[in-house]
Design a protein around this motif. Structure first.
Motif, PDB file in Angstrom:
ATOM      1  N   PHE A   1      21.681   3.013   4.030  1.00 51.47           N
ATOM      2  CA  PHE A   1      20.469   2.444   4.727  1.00 51.47           C
ATOM      3  C   PHE A   1      19.863   1.367   3.969  1.00 51.47           C
ATOM      4  N   LEU A   2      19.397   0.316   5.033  1.00 50.66           N
ATOM      5  CA  LEU A   2      18.670  -0.663   4.525  1.00 50.66           C
ATOM      6  C   LEU A   2      17.134  -0.703   5.488  1.00 50.66           C
ATOM      7  N   CYS A   3      16.221  -0.632   4.701  1.00 51.28           N
ATOM      8  CA  CYS A   3      14.758  -0.525   5.349  1.00 51.28           C
ATOM      9  C   CYS A   3      14.239  -1.808   5.224  1.00 51.28           C
ATOM     10  N   LEU A   4      13.952  -2.409   6.127  1.00 50.18           N
ATOM     11  CA  LEU A   4      13.095  -3.702   6.173  1.00 50.18           C
ATOM     12  C   LEU A   4      11.577  -3.503   6.602  1.00 50.18           C
ATOM     13  N   GLY A   5      10.915  -4.519   6.398  1.00 52.09           N
ATOM     14  CA  GLY A   5       9.477  -4.567   7.217  1.00 52.09           C
ATOM     15  C   GLY A   5       9.328  -4.779   8.477  1.00 52.09           C
ATOM     16  N   HIS A   6       8.432  -4.163   9.185  1.00 47.09           N
ATOM     17  CA  HIS A   6       8.242  -4.229  10.633  1.00 47.09           C
ATOM     18  C   HIS A   6       8.398  -5.541  11.320  1.00 47.09           C
TER      19      HIS A   6
ATOM     20  N   LEU B   1      21.045  -0.752  13.873  1.00 49.44           N
ATOM     21  CA  LEU B   1      19.703  -0.312  13.991  1.00 49.44           C
ATOM     22  C   LEU B   1      19.401   1.150  14.223  1.00 49.44           C
ATOM     23  N   VAL B   2      18.739   1.543  13.349  1.00 52.14           N
ATOM     24  CA  VAL B   2      18.456   3.182  13.722  1.00 52.14           C
ATOM     25  C   VAL B   2      17.455   3.105  14.257  1.00 52.14           C
ATOM     26  N   SER B   3      16.231   2.613  13.729  1.00 55.34           N
ATOM     27  CA  SER B   3      14.820   2.878  14.443  1.00 55.34           C
ATOM     28  C   SER B   3      14.077   1.982  13.347  1.00 55.34           C
ATOM     29  N   ARG B   4      12.762   1.249  13.888  1.00 56.43           N
ATOM     30  CA  ARG B   4      11.742   0.594  13.367  1.00 56.43           C
ATOM     31  C   ARG B   4      12.258  -0.075  11.929  1.00 56.43           C
ATOM     32  N   SER B   5      13.155  -0.833  12.069  1.00 51.98           N
ATOM     33  CA  SER B   5      13.496  -1.817  10.880  1.00 51.98           C
ATOM     34  C   SER B   5      14.406  -0.857  10.080  1.00 51.98           C
ATOM     35  N   ILE B   6      14.973   0.252  10.236  1.00 49.19           N
ATOM     36  CA  ILE B   6      15.789   0.674   9.325  1.00 49.19           C
ATOM     37  C   ILE B   6      17.010   0.542  10.048  1.00 49.19           C
TER      38      ILE B   6
ATOM     39  N   GLU C   1       8.402   8.685   7.681  1.00 49.16           N
ATOM     40  CA  GLU C   1       8.708  10.074   8.425  1.00 49.16           C
ATOM     41  C   GLU C   1      10.206   9.915   8.789  1.00 49.16           C
ATOM     42  N   LEU C   2      10.732   8.770   8.838  1.00 51.36           N
ATOM     43  CA  LEU C   2      12.171   8.689   9.161  1.00 51.36           C
ATOM     44  C   LEU C   2      13.119   9.018   7.953  1.00 51.36           C
ATOM     45  N   LEU C   3      12.452   8.510   6.985  1.00 47.89           N
ATOM     46  CA  LEU C   3      13.267   8.758   5.564  1.00 47.89           C
ATOM     47  C   LEU C   3      13.472  10.181   5.524  1.00 47.89           C
ATOM     48  N   ALA C   4      12.139  11.026   5.664  1.00 44.52           N
ATOM     49  CA  ALA C   4      12.122  12.302   5.254  1.00 44.52           C
ATOM     50  C   ALA C   4      12.899  13.449   6.224  1.00 44.52           C
ATOM     51  N   ASN C   5      13.020  12.639   7.671  1.00 46.10           N
ATOM     52  CA  ASN C   5      13.605  13.475   8.896  1.00 46.10           C
ATOM     53  C   ASN C   5      14.860  13.050   9.150  1.00 46.10           C
ATOM     54  N   VAL C   6      15.488  11.644   8.696  1.00 47.59           N
ATOM     55  CA  VAL C   6      16.579  11.250   9.460  1.00 47.59           C
ATOM     56  C   VAL C   6      17.373  10.971   8.211  1.00 47.59           C
ATOM     57  N   VAL C   7      16.955   9.695   7.608  1.00 51.19           N
ATOM     58  CA  VAL C   7      17.782   9.132   6.403  1.00 51.19           C
ATOM     59  C   VAL C   7      18.163  10.060   5.399  1.00 51.19           C
ATOM     60  N   LEU C   8      17.229  10.904   4.760  1.00 54.52           N
ATOM     61  CA  LEU C   8      17.401  11.874   3.538  1.00 54.52           C
ATOM     62  C   LEU C   8      18.382  12.772   4.028  1.00 54.52           C
TER      63      LEU C   8
ATOM     64  N   GLU D   1       0.810  -1.260   0.141  1.00 54.13           N
ATOM     65  CA  GLU D   1      -0.062   0.075  -0.123  1.00 54.13           C
ATOM     66  C   GLU D   1       0.773   1.190  -0.013  1.00 54.13           C
ATOM     67  N   PHE D   2       0.249   2.112  -0.437  1.00 55.41           N
ATOM     68  CA  PHE D   2       1.165   3.645  -0.301  1.00 55.41           C
ATOM     69  C   PHE D   2       1.427   4.080   1.294  1.00 55.41           C
ATOM     70  N   PHE D   3       2.590   4.434   1.473  1.00 55.36           N
ATOM     71  CA  PHE D   3       2.871   4.982   2.986  1.00 55.36           C
ATOM     72  C   PHE D   3       2.739   3.566   3.675  1.00 55.36           C
ATOM     73  N   ARG D   4       3.025   2.629   3.539  1.00 47.35           N
ATOM     74  CA  ARG D   4       2.766   1.253   4.428  1.00 47.35           C
ATOM     75  C   ARG D   4       3.855   1.361   5.524  1.00 47.35           C
ATOM     76  N   HIS D   5       3.686   1.186   6.651  1.00 52.77           N
ATOM     77  CA  HIS D   5       4.521   1.543   7.878  1.00 52.77           C
ATOM     78  C   HIS D   5       5.066   3.147   7.689  1.00 52.77           C
ATOM     79  N   VAL D   6       4.044   3.793   8.004  1.00 52.10           N
ATOM     80  CA  VAL D   6       4.362   5.359   7.721  1.00 52.10           C
ATOM     81  C   VAL D   6       5.389   5.991   8.398  1.00 52.10           C
ATOM     82  N   LYS D   7       5.577   5.501   9.580  1.00 51.62           N
ATOM     83  CA  LYS D   7       6.775   5.933  10.602  1.00 51.62           C
ATOM     84  C   LYS D   7       8.180   5.904   9.849  1.00 51.62           C
ATOM     85  N   GLN D   8       8.212   4.822   9.144  1.00 53.23           N
ATOM     86  CA  GLN D   8       9.594   4.868   8.267  1.00 53.23           C
ATOM     87  C   GLN D   8       9.363   5.872   7.195  1.00 53.23           C
TER      88      GLN D   8
END
Ligand SMILES: C[S@@+](CC[C@H](N)C(=O)[O-])C[C@H]1O[C@@H](n2cnc3c(N)ncnc32)[C@H](O)[C@@H]1O
Length: 275
Positions: A247-252, A265-270, A88-95, A79-86
């Motif tokens: 960075f490697l992002c996995l499912g929850h 581990l950074v946060s939430r399977s990232i 948010e982390l993409l926008a605010n931490v990873v990128l 789905e779009f924006f599945r695991h939405v917190k990831q």
């Protein structure tokens, strides 16, 4: 009537599928596999699972039927924006970290590995475009791969029913999608801004070489179908193509515990490649 799949036949297909796709069918999933095989059997006018098995082994059409079987057994739930917190982390931490590292080269590479019908890769592209104010000055490539050719065709088309885009923030929906009219009324199509940096390719984790040097890899809700041996190989391949500090992002429901210790581990399977 659906013919009964014997334990012996189940074992044959289980091995074949694991070898070609990596997916492990547990005994609990035997009837699911039986159902999928039956639909292929009737499509080909074959009467037994064994005949189908031999057909697959001696496929005169260069693996076409194996692809059909793969398309039938893969689970493309997304789905779009599945695991939405990831996101948010993409926008605010990873990128922000990647952008700082790459501010001179201005080159960004992201891989959506196991993209299914495309909702994940378009969600990534929206966040990247929104986050990078000077995105036109950047060389951005987002690779979207899957083994399932039906899912990939759908992803490439980028045409989604309205109820599918409900999780897309309204501002993004307005900016990045167009509402269709006429025969596609009730659907939204992904606009050029998102498409321009995305490459869609068929890639089987069990077969293809990994050559796309990436800053970020998303491989979410894919490894859950694999056993530990396949997971270890896959993560090792990802490790080899990830940039330093990548960075490697996995499912929850997925983690690298017992799989690979070269990531923090950074946060939430990232995860981030260890220094
Ligand atoms: C559940 S979907 C995940 C979609 C998306 N990443 C998400 O989290 O929403 C899993 C995807 O993995 C793909 N897949 C399974 N085995 C694969 C393999 N060996 N190589 C490449 N893709 C595979 C399937 O075709 C399916 O589209």
């Amino acid at each position: 009537m659906v013919p009964y799949l014997s334990e012996e036949e189940f074992e044959l297909f289980r091995r074949l599928i694991r070898k070609h796709v990596g997916i492990s069918f547990s005994s609990a999933k035997k009837f699911t596999l039986q159902r999928k095989l039956t639909s292929r059997l009737s499509g080909l006018g074959l009467e037994s699972y064994r005949a189908y098995y031999h057909y697959l082994l001696h496929d005169k059409e260069g693996g076409w039927e194996l692809r059909q079987l793969i398309n039938a057994i893969t689970v493309g739930q997304t789905e779009f924006f599945r695991h939405v917190k990831q996101f948010e982390l993409l926008a605010n931490v990873v990128l922000p970290q990647i952008v700082t590292q790459k501010k001179t080269a201005k080159k960004l590479r992201i891989w959506s590995a196991g993209c299914a019908t495309g909702q994940e890769v378009y969600s990534i592209a929206m966040v990247v475009d929104d986050m990078l104010e000077d995105s036109n000055d950047w060389d951005i490539k987002i690779l979207a791969t899957d083994i399932d050719t039906d899912a990939l065709k759908f992803a490439y088309k980028g045409l989604y029913p309205q109820d599918c885009v409900q999780q897309v923030p309204s501002e993004y929906l307005r900016r990045y999608f167009k509402k269709r009219v006429g025969k596609d009324a009730g659907f939204c199509v992904v606009g050029k801004t998102l498409r321009k940096n995305i490459l869609f390719r068929r890639l089987n984790f069990m077969r293809s070489g990994f050559s796309f040097k990436s800053d970020i890899i998303f491989c979410r809700n894919v490894m859950i179908y694999f056993d530990t041996g396949v997971k270890k190989k896959l993560i090792n391949n990802f490790f080899n193509v990830l940039e330093r500090d990548g960075f490697l992002c996995l499912g929850h429901a997925e983690s690298l515990i017992g799989i690979d210790d070269r990531f923090d581990l950074v946060s939430r399977s990232i995860y981030k490649v260890k220094k």
